[in-house]
Design an enzyme around this catalytic site. Sequence first.
Site, PDB file in Angstrom:
ATOM      1  N   GLY A   8       0.822  -1.214   0.000  1.00  0.00           N
ATOM      2  CA  GLY A   8       0.000   0.000   0.000  1.00  0.00           C
ATOM      3  C   GLY A   8       0.849   1.253   0.000  1.00  0.00           C
ATOM      4  O   GLY A   8       1.070   1.876   1.048  1.00  0.00           O
ATOM      5  N   GLU A  17      14.551  -4.655  -6.230  1.00  0.00           N
ATOM      6  CA  GLU A  17      13.300  -4.799  -6.971  1.00  0.00           C
ATOM      7  C   GLU A  17      13.212  -3.845  -8.147  1.00  0.00           C
ATOM      8  O   GLU A  17      12.425  -4.042  -9.053  1.00  0.00           O
ATOM      9  CB  GLU A  17      12.119  -4.531  -6.044  1.00  0.00           C
ATOM     10  CG  GLU A  17      11.782  -5.702  -5.171  1.00  0.00           C
ATOM     11  CD  GLU A  17      11.531  -6.955  -5.984  1.00  0.00           C
ATOM     12  OE1 GLU A  17      10.471  -7.056  -6.593  1.00  0.00           O
ATOM     13  OE2 GLU A  17      12.437  -7.810  -6.032  1.00  0.00           O
TER      14      GLU A  17
END
Lengths: 306, 384
Positions: free
Chosen positions: B130, B247
């Site tokens: 989130g 990432e």
Amino acid sequence: MRFNPNEDQATFLSVLEQMMESEEAGWRQAHEWARFDWSAPFDTMMEENGFFDCAVEETLGLVAAAAMTYRVASLPIAVECAASSILRPQYAPELPRPIAVIERHAEDPIRFLPMAKSVLFLGSDRISAAILNPDAVEPVESLFAYPMGLLKTRELDWQPIDADPDAVHDSWRIALAAEMTGALKGGLDAVVAHVRERHQFGRPLGSFQALQHRLASAATKIEAAYWLTLKSAQRIGPADAAAALGYVQEASTKVIYDLHQFMGAMGLTLEHPLHRWTYRARLLRSSLSGADANLAAVSAKRWSAL
Amino acid sequence: MDFDWTEEDRTYRARIRNFLERELPPNWVEISRHGPGSREQTEFSLDFCPKLAEAGLLVPHWPVEWGGANRPAWEHFILGEEMWAAGEPRGAQYMNVNWIGPTLMRFGTPEQKRRYIPEMAAGKAIWCQGFSEPNAGSDLASLRTHAERDGDAYIINGNKIWTSYAAMAQHCFLLARTTGEAMGKAGIAIFLVPMSTPGIEVRAIPSLIGHGDIHEMFFTNVRVPVSARLGEEGEAWSIISYSLANERVGIPRYELAVRVLGGMVRELAARGAFEDHVVRARAGSALASCEAARMLVYRAVDKRARGEMIGAEASMARVAVVEADHAVTDFGLDFLPDTFSGRAFPAHLAHHERAIVTGIAAGAAEIQLGLIARHWLDLPREAT
Ligand SMILES: Cc1cc2nc3c(=O)[nH]c(=O)nc-3n(C[C@H](O)[C@H](O)[C@H](O)COP(=O)(O)OP(=O)(O)OC[C@H]3O[C@@H](n4cnc5c(N)ncnc54)[C@H](O)[C@@H]3O)c2cc1C
């Protein structure tokens, strides 16, 4: 998988950098950037120190030769490194250098011919070589930042070279990809330095996002081309060499355009060396019949069974 | 320099392929039709990941203490390539494996680690991330979701958007600010929030990219204990910068793109259309783009494997992957347009459907170009 050079490669490449930077390399003295500058002192330095033979040194190999060709091509001078370091050690170690390479038609203007001591002919079904004497060559004027010449006669003492023509073509693709990528990198570095310094509208040109993104995109293509080229020099996949050359040839259209845009009018002069890189790249983009032919060769090699 | 795989790497890749061949059911194409966020694929992952865990193929790069085998970064990467190219049978769980787990190992309290990590290592945890909000996308530091301290709890209010996997997730890795917006990055904290907490509402956002991929989340007076905070107040930015560094290279999309391209070429050959010079040149160009992306990604992974921080290399890799993905889609659209409707070529559909994401998720391509300009080319920051 290891992207760092081994110890010998690292030493080799750092000595090369020192040579490139040294006074004796001779290219810094230029006050004016004529169309091209033949690299006689630097060429001698490299030859005397055995740099052109690195490909056959076990711990250096073709990968080091490709990395060297790339670095040397980023100088604003014309160095005959590609054929001497990538073709000669593998296929014609006795051939005197500098070497001019004929890819297609012996009637075409050929780079390096005015100072070449030998020619290598890359036919589709045979490879041959001949020693040159100076009367056989006529220099020609050219926009490209290489010494260019014409062969006055085809009646040379051609000796067959016993090698698979397809393998030689692939080696030449590796050499061309390294040289072309290095030329684009030299141009990029010069333009990046320029847009950091030059102010318009009260700020450096390089702070405009319109330029930043295009330069970042150029840098990405050049990096990718560099690694594709070094990988192809390890000869892993059959299509690697054609992919490396086709990729950089295809990318060059936009990169060369952008480099000249961002240099403005200064980039059209002989006061700045930008043309030394971009006009070499412009010639190399047509090598081995250009991007589409090399990319079609990727398909033929990768999917040869189909 | 050595750009080839070791024998060990090859064996490892073969082992993963064998595993996939054995464990993916005959109707896998059907199950994976609507993408990694879909209900079908998420449920499948809850069955599949425990099997991966048992075979030592879920978290091999994690430390032994947490169920891993301390395997090298390259193996972890090979695993990611094979999983993505197979349609990501791990569903949303790749996020836990890649970065949420390792982040908790490094920054979590002993209690947080005990509570969350074993479940991830067993292949039974679905998390969502989130971060983005309606008014904080590329400019993430301007996020407004607020966590107000109330004794030994925080009360969270705000609105998140584009949250992948939220409808099926058990936990949320949430960013919220504990200070006023003027504090920017320095006012943000991380909360590990069970999605079952009262006051959380999730709405799926119908999209072009499969089912269940993106959602909106509303947090209304969501009360979580102080022990749900990961790290200190204000520490979120440095934690996610660290844990997302790896990432940023993104999903190994070029691996699937190359395989899809190979399928397209075989189809063209079967139709007798692969002799054409234009088709061959374009196929070669698309392949070269994919291999270019692969090299830039590998260069970043190589830095990671040597324990170095990845900088602009990751952004370059992302930019190249965007181009590769689109080159393959465009090749197919140009020469096999009929295969992009109907159900006969599911790989073409899936690739076409998802390639649109590449330039946006995980930081837009333009943001990456800006990072390259500043950190690789050392160009001056834009004037404001
Ligand atoms: C499939 C998908 C899954 C996602 N999953 C998640 C998730 O799980 N969790 C989560 O938190 N978020 C998720 N996101 C959100 C993602 O991180 C954001 O979409 C992304 O950061 C861009 O923000 P935005 O969409 O608000 O675009 P905006 O910030 O509004 O930007 C729109 C466009 O403007 C341009 N732009 C923006 N800023 C600049 C700039 N400084 N310079 C030049 N151009 C600029 C870019 O082209 C950009 O694409 C997901 C997104 C997608 C597409």
